[in-house]
Design an enzyme around this catalytic site. Structure first.
Site, mmCIF file in Angstrom:
data_model
loop_
_atom_site.group_PDB
_atom_site.id
_atom_site.type_symbol
_atom_site.label_atom_id
_atom_site.label_comp_id
_atom_site.label_asym_id
_atom_site.label_seq_id
_atom_site.Cartn_x
_atom_site.Cartn_y
_atom_site.Cartn_z
ATOM 1 N N HIS A 173 0.819 -1.206 0.000
ATOM 2 C CA HIS A 173 0.000 0.000 0.000
ATOM 3 C C HIS A 173 0.863 1.271 0.000
ATOM 4 O O HIS A 173 0.343 2.388 0.066
ATOM 5 C CB HIS A 173 -0.915 -0.039 1.237
ATOM 6 C CG HIS A 173 -2.077 0.876 1.188
ATOM 7 N ND1 HIS A 173 -2.327 1.831 2.154
ATOM 8 C CD2 HIS A 173 -3.089 0.990 0.295
ATOM 9 C CE1 HIS A 173 -3.419 2.490 1.859
ATOM 10 N NE2 HIS A 173 -3.914 2.010 0.734
ATOM 11 N N LYS A 175 3.213 4.494 -0.937
ATOM 12 C CA LYS A 175 3.233 5.512 -1.993
ATOM 13 C C LYS A 175 4.502 6.335 -1.838
ATOM 14 O O LYS A 175 4.698 7.007 -0.821
ATOM 15 C CB LYS A 175 2.028 6.454 -1.906
ATOM 16 C CG LYS A 175 0.700 5.827 -2.291
ATOM 17 C CD LYS A 175 -0.035 5.320 -1.105
ATOM 18 C CE LYS A 175 -1.410 4.796 -1.515
ATOM 19 N NZ LYS A 175 -2.091 4.144 -0.378
ATOM 20 N N ASP A 180 16.345 11.474 -8.479
ATOM 21 C CA ASP A 180 17.792 11.701 -8.330
ATOM 22 C C ASP A 180 18.280 11.481 -6.898
ATOM 23 O O ASP A 180 19.355 11.974 -6.525
ATOM 24 C CB ASP A 180 18.174 13.114 -8.794
ATOM 25 C CG ASP A 180 18.169 13.254 -10.312
ATOM 26 O OD1 ASP A 180 18.136 12.216 -11.004
ATOM 27 O OD2 ASP A 180 18.173 14.404 -10.802
ATOM 28 N N HIS A 419 -9.390 10.511 1.816
ATOM 29 C CA HIS A 419 -8.373 9.479 1.591
ATOM 30 C C HIS A 419 -7.079 9.773 2.349
ATOM 31 O O HIS A 419 -6.173 8.940 2.390
ATOM 32 C CB HIS A 419 -8.079 9.338 0.090
ATOM 33 C CG HIS A 419 -7.349 8.084 -0.262
ATOM 34 N ND1 HIS A 419 -5.981 8.052 -0.495
ATOM 35 C CD2 HIS A 419 -7.776 6.813 -0.398
ATOM 36 C CE1 HIS A 419 -5.616 6.806 -0.783
ATOM 37 N NE2 HIS A 419 -6.680 6.036 -0.721
ATOM 38 N N LYS A 421 -4.317 10.346 5.369
ATOM 39 C CA LYS A 421 -3.976 9.645 6.604
ATOM 40 C C LYS A 421 -3.020 10.544 7.395
ATOM 41 O O LYS A 421 -1.821 10.597 7.115
ATOM 42 C CB LYS A 421 -3.306 8.295 6.317
ATOM 43 C CG LYS A 421 -4.103 7.411 5.331
ATOM 44 C CD LYS A 421 -3.620 7.575 3.925
ATOM 45 C CE LYS A 421 -4.115 6.531 2.945
ATOM 46 N NZ LYS A 421 -5.502 6.235 2.864
ATOM 47 N N ASP A 426 -0.545 16.725 19.917
ATOM 48 C CA ASP A 426 -0.284 17.905 20.749
ATOM 49 C C ASP A 426 0.093 19.133 19.928
ATOM 50 O O ASP A 426 0.748 20.048 20.435
ATOM 51 C CB ASP A 426 0.825 17.608 21.770
ATOM 52 C CG ASP A 426 0.387 16.596 22.823
ATOM 53 O OD1 ASP A 426 -0.806 16.557 23.143
ATOM 54 O OD2 ASP A 426 1.253 15.844 23.308
#
Length: 529
Positions: A173, A175, A180, A419, A421, A426
């Site tokens: 999952h 991404k 470079d 979508h 996350k 704090d």
């Protein structure tokens, strides 16, 4: 499909049912590592100059606007001189996917080495044409934990899964995009029109974080680990042979036509790409980059083995749990899927006992795109509210574009869904990455993310959270006291046309969605969600 072919496929899947390694595992392949001399490239030199003033830290900029996430990827591909490493759960061959493929192909033509690692769980019809890029001598494509069946017949794919679920249930999952070994993008976005908020039929609220400095080297090392793992299979091992050069030239013409058509149409993001923004501004200092300490958190490729104690490795849920458990006053959480499980509920209970304020934004039944995941969430809403969690559910058409990551005009179209996350701890630290707060992310999928020690970035995300949970954009859930010994009633509070509204029946586009989620919630599937 004729009966003989179906029986042959069935036999192949049954025979492969006990396999712990995917098809093509014995195909010859060569290990490789990230480009090691970023300072010899233009981007690397720019980053090195900026890093001199911030020793021991890395530079970060959060990209909440979908189009900016797409443009940065496009510009990183255009600016690369030596290497491009791409790792994605989904890479669609739609409009933005083809534009990115075009930029990657042109980079390879310049001599840039391209490594593209894709998961095999969500491939749609047409996506397979991207494998044609592997016909280029400078482009290598590997598929993570592939199915043996390469077509799109749902019945055959489901059949293979049924007989090999222990392996195929574990998906990559992650991404990640690195250019470079000098700059990187990491976050929740896949590569497809909806994730960049340019699809009128539906858009996803999501985030990337642009990274420069020493952390990029750590991200590249993570990519190398996945690329060289036993589960990363060369695309040539999965078909009838190597992709044909003639097919590549046909695809090149298609990509060139797409690019020219967009220029002719005056598409906003096609025009902006020519300016090099926002990448150029982040590199030369015109756009603020925050320098801070950060921790890379990621799973090992063989996560199942680590989880069950078969092999040594990393599980990212552990450092994320430690960071969230250490919160003293407030935890903000943005997650599209909310299935906490026993350990997650214990975390919320412990925070509640210590007086920590916990606020969570997730999808409503209206905005949800995965009803199976929604069915797991609906079973824990009351318990979360009892534990003092302040729950908000995103509306499918927000009343304000502020915090949405898209234009006000686009906010009126299609289905708007969450979508991203993100955890804010704090208002001094934040987590951003690919990990949802659900059982699949914790135990089945491999994930990657960053825990960044930056009050400035944490407060940016907190401000976005506050904007998205405004009454016109989200439902605030509450328990209304029941009459004469009856259990409290769940209610949804929002604002419509400037007036406060309260629903005692869950808002939905249709009664059928409520019925479907109710039926799914009766199945014992929480460990898969």
């Amino acid at each position: 499909m004729n009966l003989r072919l179906l029986l042959l496929a069935f036999a192949a899947f049954v025979l492969g049912g006990c396999s712990t390694l995917p098809p093509g595992s014995d195909y010859p392949r060569q290990a490789s590592k990230a480009f090691s001399h970023a300072e010899t490239t233009r981007m690397g030199q720019q980053v090195a100059r900026a890093a001199q003033a911030h020793p021991g830290t890395s530079g970060f900029r959060i990209l909440p606007v979908g189009v900016d996430g797409f443009l940065t990827r496009l510009e990183m591909a255009n600016a690369a001189e030596r290497s491009l490493d791409l790792q994605y759960f989904i890479l669609r061959a739609d409009e933005t996917g083809q534009l990115l493929a075009d930029a990657v192909l042109r980079a390879a033509d310049r001599g840039v080495r391209v490594r593209l690692l894709l998961d095999d769980g969500e491939t749609a019809v047409g996506d397979e044409q991207l494998a044609t890029l592997a016909a280029h001598p400078r482009i290598e494509i590997r598929i993570f934990n592939p199915f043996a069946y390469r077509g799109h017949r749902v019945a055959l794919r489901a059949l293979e899964f049924a007989f090999n679920a222990e392996r195929l249930d574990h998906r990559m999952h992650n991404k990640l995009f690195v250019a470079d070994n000098a700059v990187a993008l990491i976050g929740g976005r896949n590569v497809a029109d909806a994730y960049f908020q340019v699809d009128p039929d539906g858009q996803f609220a999501d985030d990337d974080v642009f990274v420069q400095g020493p952390m990029v080297t750590e991200l590249s090392a993570s990519f190398d680990e996945y690329w060289n793992s036993a589960l990363a299979i060369p695309v040539q091992a999965l078909g009838v042979g190597a992709p044909a050069r003639v097919a590549l030239e046909d695809f090149r013409r298609t990509l060139t036509d797409k690019r020219q058509d967009l220029k002719a149409d005056g598409a906003g993001y096609a025009t902006r790409a020519a300016s090099g923004e926002p990448l150029a501004g982040m590199l030369d200092g015109r756009l603020r980059v925050v320098w801070a300490h950060a921790q890379l958190v990621c799973d090992s490729p063989l996560k199942e083995g680590v989880d069950k104690g078969w092999v040594v490795g990393r599980l990212m849920r552990r450092p994320v749990a430690v960071a969230t458990a250490a919160v003293q006053s407030e935890l903000l959480m943005i997650t599209p899927y909310l299935i906490p499980g026993r350990e997650g509920m214990k975390l919320f209970d412990d925070l509640h006992r210590r007086g920590v304020r916990v606020r969570v934004l997730t999808n409503s039944l209206e905005s949800a795109t995965v009803l199976l995941a929604q069915s797991g969430y609906v079973k824990v809403r009351r318990a979360l509210l009892d534990d003092g969690v302040e729950l908000y559910e995103l509306r499918s058409k927000p009343g304000s574009a502020r915090g949405s990551g898209q234009s006000a005009a686009m906010s009126r179209f299609g289905n708007y869904s969450l979508h991203a996350k993100l955890f804010v701890m704090d208002r001094t630290r934040l987590f951003i990455g690919s990990m949802n707060f659900d059982q699949r992310s914790m135990h089945l999928n491999t994930e990657i993310g960053l825990i960044i020690d930056s009050p400035e970035l944490a407060q940016q995300v907190a401000a976005r959270f506050d904007a998205m949970v405004q009454p016109a954009n989200a439902y605030a859930l509450a328990l209304r006291p029941g009459a004469a010994g009856r259990r409290p009633t769940l209610v949804w509070r929002t604002q419509e046309d400037g007036r406060a509204v309260e629903y005692d029946v869950e808002p939905s586009h249709s009664p059928l969605r409520r019925i479907e989620v109710d039926l799914l919630s009766r199945l014992a599937l929480d460990a898969e969600l």
